[in-house]
Scaffold this active site. Structure first.
Site, PDB file in Angstrom:
ATOM      1  N   HIS A  57      14.302 -20.309 -19.232  1.00 24.18           N
ATOM      2  CA  HIS A  57      14.962 -20.265 -20.289  1.00 24.18           C
ATOM      3  C   HIS A  57      14.342 -20.655 -21.633  1.00 24.18           C
ATOM      4  O   HIS A  57      13.691 -21.805 -21.683  1.00 24.18           O
ATOM      5  CB  HIS A  57      16.466 -20.456 -20.111  1.00 24.18           C
ATOM      6  CG  HIS A  57      17.201 -19.858 -19.061  1.00 24.18           C
ATOM      7  ND1 HIS A  57      18.562 -19.827 -19.102  1.00 24.18           N
ATOM      8  CD2 HIS A  57      16.623 -19.305 -17.943  1.00 24.18           C
ATOM      9  CE1 HIS A  57      19.060 -19.354 -17.964  1.00 24.18           C
ATOM     10  NE2 HIS A  57      18.047 -18.795 -17.402  1.00 24.18           N
ATOM     11  N   GLU A  59      15.624 -22.274 -24.064  1.00 22.17           N
ATOM     12  CA  GLU A  59      15.965 -23.662 -24.430  1.00 22.17           C
ATOM     13  C   GLU A  59      15.042 -24.576 -23.422  1.00 22.17           C
ATOM     14  O   GLU A  59      14.842 -25.605 -23.946  1.00 22.17           O
ATOM     15  CB  GLU A  59      17.605 -23.893 -24.166  1.00 22.17           C
ATOM     16  CG  GLU A  59      18.507 -23.041 -24.767  1.00 22.17           C
ATOM     17  CD  GLU A  59      18.856 -21.919 -23.951  1.00 22.17           C
ATOM     18  OE1 GLU A  59      17.981 -21.100 -23.430  1.00 22.17           O
ATOM     19  OE2 GLU A  59      20.081 -21.613 -24.066  1.00 22.17           O
ATOM     20  N   CYS A  87      23.431 -21.565 -21.375  1.00 17.65           N
ATOM     21  CA  CYS A  87      24.066 -21.434 -20.077  1.00 17.65           C
ATOM     22  C   CYS A  87      24.501 -22.881 -19.461  1.00 17.65           C
ATOM     23  O   CYS A  87      23.887 -23.961 -19.855  1.00 17.65           O
ATOM     24  CB  CYS A  87      23.322 -20.746 -19.082  1.00 17.65           C
ATOM     25  SG  CYS A  87      21.770 -21.477 -18.630  1.00 17.65           S
ATOM     26  N   CYS A  90      21.002 -24.851 -19.010  1.00 17.95           N
ATOM     27  CA  CYS A  90      20.382 -25.382 -20.452  1.00 17.95           C
ATOM     28  C   CYS A  90      21.459 -26.372 -21.027  1.00 17.95           C
ATOM     29  O   CYS A  90      20.913 -27.186 -21.575  1.00 17.95           O
ATOM     30  CB  CYS A  90      20.146 -24.088 -21.202  1.00 17.95           C
ATOM     31  SG  CYS A  90      18.968 -23.028 -20.753  1.00 17.95           S
TER      32      CYS A  90
END
Length: 168
Positions: A57, A59, A87, A90
């Site tokens: 992801h 992040e 999410c 993260c």
């Protein structure tokens, strides 16, 4: 303390990262980590499809780069700018890396862990509680995602129609 102009500048950098993800066929999500002096120390965009790795992801990539650039895992007093609400995975990385502030654009009603579905930053038992600021460039960030998924649906529909015509 970051000024309003600084916040806009860093969010625009996160949006640029999201656009790079989209060019790569990835969901357009981008992230930027900024140190207390205002220096960008980490950037990232979604790479799940490219790397075939569910942890890639925006992040996570930006946090990893920031840690590498600082030579430590603690990102104390740093800020994260991301185009979509983090999410749970993260949000956990944000908590564990001790990021102070999280600025995000669009809400994520399916997986948002900063208030939409759950707010992990408010769990009392955790030892760190980042401050989240939601809605920075919200409309632009949300529209990027809507346009991306609309284009995918249109492509799938066109492929389905072409296949149907081919079979007739």
């Amino acid at each position: 303390m970051l000024s309003s102009a600084d916040k806009k500048k860093y969010m625009e950098l996160a949006i640029d990262q999201a656009k790079e993800a989209e060019k790569q066929g990835e969901v357009p999500i981008g992230a930027v980590v900024v140190d207390p002096e205002g220096k960008v120390i980490g950037t990232g965009y979604n790479r799940r499809e490219l790397d075939e790795d569910s942890t890639q992801h925006a992040e996570m990539i930006a946090i990893k780069e920031a840690c590498h650039n600082l030579g430590m895992w603690r990102l104390i007093d740093c800020s994260l700018f991301v185009t979509l609400e983090p999410c749970p995975m993260c949000a956990g990385a944000i908590i564990n890396s001790r990021i102070k502030n999280v600025y995000f654009g669009a809400l994520d009603p399916k997986a948002g862990a900063c208030g939409s579905v759950v707010d992990l930053f408010e769990v009392e038992k955790f030892n760190h509680h980042p401050h989240s600021i939601r809605g920075l460039y919200r409309d632009q960030c949300a529209q990027m995602l809507k346009d991306f998924f609309r284009a995918i649906r249109e492509k799938q529909k066109a492929e389905k129609l072409a296949k149907k015509a081919e079979n007739n």
